[in-house]
Write an enzyme that holds these catalytic residues in place. Structure first.
Site, PDB file in Angstrom:
ATOM      1  N   SER A   1       0.840  -1.192   0.000  1.00 27.56           N
ATOM      2  CA  SER A   1       0.000   0.000   0.000  1.00 27.56           C
ATOM      3  C   SER A   1       0.874   1.241   0.000  1.00 27.56           C
ATOM      4  O   SER A   1       1.993   1.225   0.534  1.00 27.56           O
ATOM      5  CB  SER A   1      -0.902   0.013   1.235  1.00 27.56           C
ATOM      6  OG  SER A   1      -1.622   1.226   1.325  1.00 27.56           O
TER       7      SER A   1
ATOM      8  N   TYR B   1      -1.750  -0.536  10.566  1.00 28.31           N
ATOM      9  CA  TYR B   1      -1.881  -0.791   9.134  1.00 28.31           C
ATOM     10  C   TYR B   1      -0.676  -0.246   8.372  1.00 28.31           C
ATOM     11  O   TYR B   1      -0.087  -0.944   7.539  1.00 28.31           O
ATOM     12  CB  TYR B   1      -3.159  -0.165   8.596  1.00 28.31           C
ATOM     13  CG  TYR B   1      -3.355  -0.411   7.121  1.00 28.31           C
ATOM     14  CD1 TYR B   1      -3.813  -1.638   6.669  1.00 28.31           C
ATOM     15  CD2 TYR B   1      -3.074   0.580   6.186  1.00 28.31           C
ATOM     16  CE1 TYR B   1      -3.986  -1.879   5.314  1.00 28.31           C
ATOM     17  CE2 TYR B   1      -3.247   0.354   4.836  1.00 28.31           C
ATOM     18  CZ  TYR B   1      -3.703  -0.880   4.405  1.00 28.31           C
ATOM     19  OH  TYR B   1      -3.868  -1.111   3.061  1.00 28.31           O
TER      20      TYR B   1
END
Length: 202
Positions: free
Chosen positions: A144, A157
């Site tokens: 990501s 995350y």
């Protein structure tokens, strides 16, 4: 990412295949004639996808309803994959939590690390020796853009995706001469629906 040609005995594995990026990856691989093993938590959704892909593209699609955040369930899947001819691994499954970490459920944060970090690591370790031995294989890890910098209120995350990004890039340097191609996919936010509305995959 260059990938091996389809073959009757080989399987392409897609985790998080029940929706969005994972479903798109599974569909694209089926379009190219690859037989699949698809995984996610929701067996009914996977079974429906498998039926559609089989009917449309005449490929074999094996369903594995697995919670990759569960170490025991993950080990069972990894043991199977280590014994199979896996030509492609798309390690796509992931989840996120939002808010100050002090106010989040510790168990949920630990589960996120199990899925986003150890899920990727364990699956790669399971399939990589066979790929290197055959001198061919493709690994796609869904990282990501969130892994490129600290993100307050998204700390676990961001850290987990930093691992995914860096691990993939490092692995690429190790195995490119062995005929195994490693690619990291680093998208921005992706709208999704998960069984738990407090979580969102990115």
């Amino acid at each position: 990412m260059p990938v091996p040609a389809p073959s009757p005995d080989a399987r392409a594995v897609v985790t998080g295949a029940s929706q969005n990026i994972g479903e798109a990856l599974a569909t694209e691989l089926a379009t190219r004639g690859h037989h699949l093993i698809i995984t996610a938590r929701r067996e009914d959704v996977l079974t429906s996808l498998a039926q559609r892909l089989t009917e449309r593209f005449r490929v074999t699609v094996e369903v594995r309803a697995v919670d990759l955040a569960d170490p025991a369930a993950r080990t069972t899947l990894c043991d199977e994959l280590a014994s199979r001819e896996i030509s492609i691994l798309c390690a796509n499954a992931g989840t996120a939590t939002f808010g100050p970490i002090v106010g989040l459920d510790p168990e949920g944060e630990k589960a996120q690390v199990q899925l986003n970090v150890l899920g990727v690591h364990d699956l790669v370790l399971a399939v990589l020796p066979g790929m290197v031995k055959r001198g061919a294989g493709g690994i796609l890890v869904s990282g990501s853009v969130a892994g490129n910098s600290p993100i307050p209120n998204n700390a676990t995350y961001a850290a987990s995706k930093a691992f995914a990004n860096t691990f993939s890039e490092s692995l690429r340097g190790e195995v490119k001469s062995a005929g195994v191609h490693v690619t990291v996919l680093a998208p921005g936010p992706v709208r999704t629906d998960l069984p738990d509305p407090s979580e969102q995959s990115l």
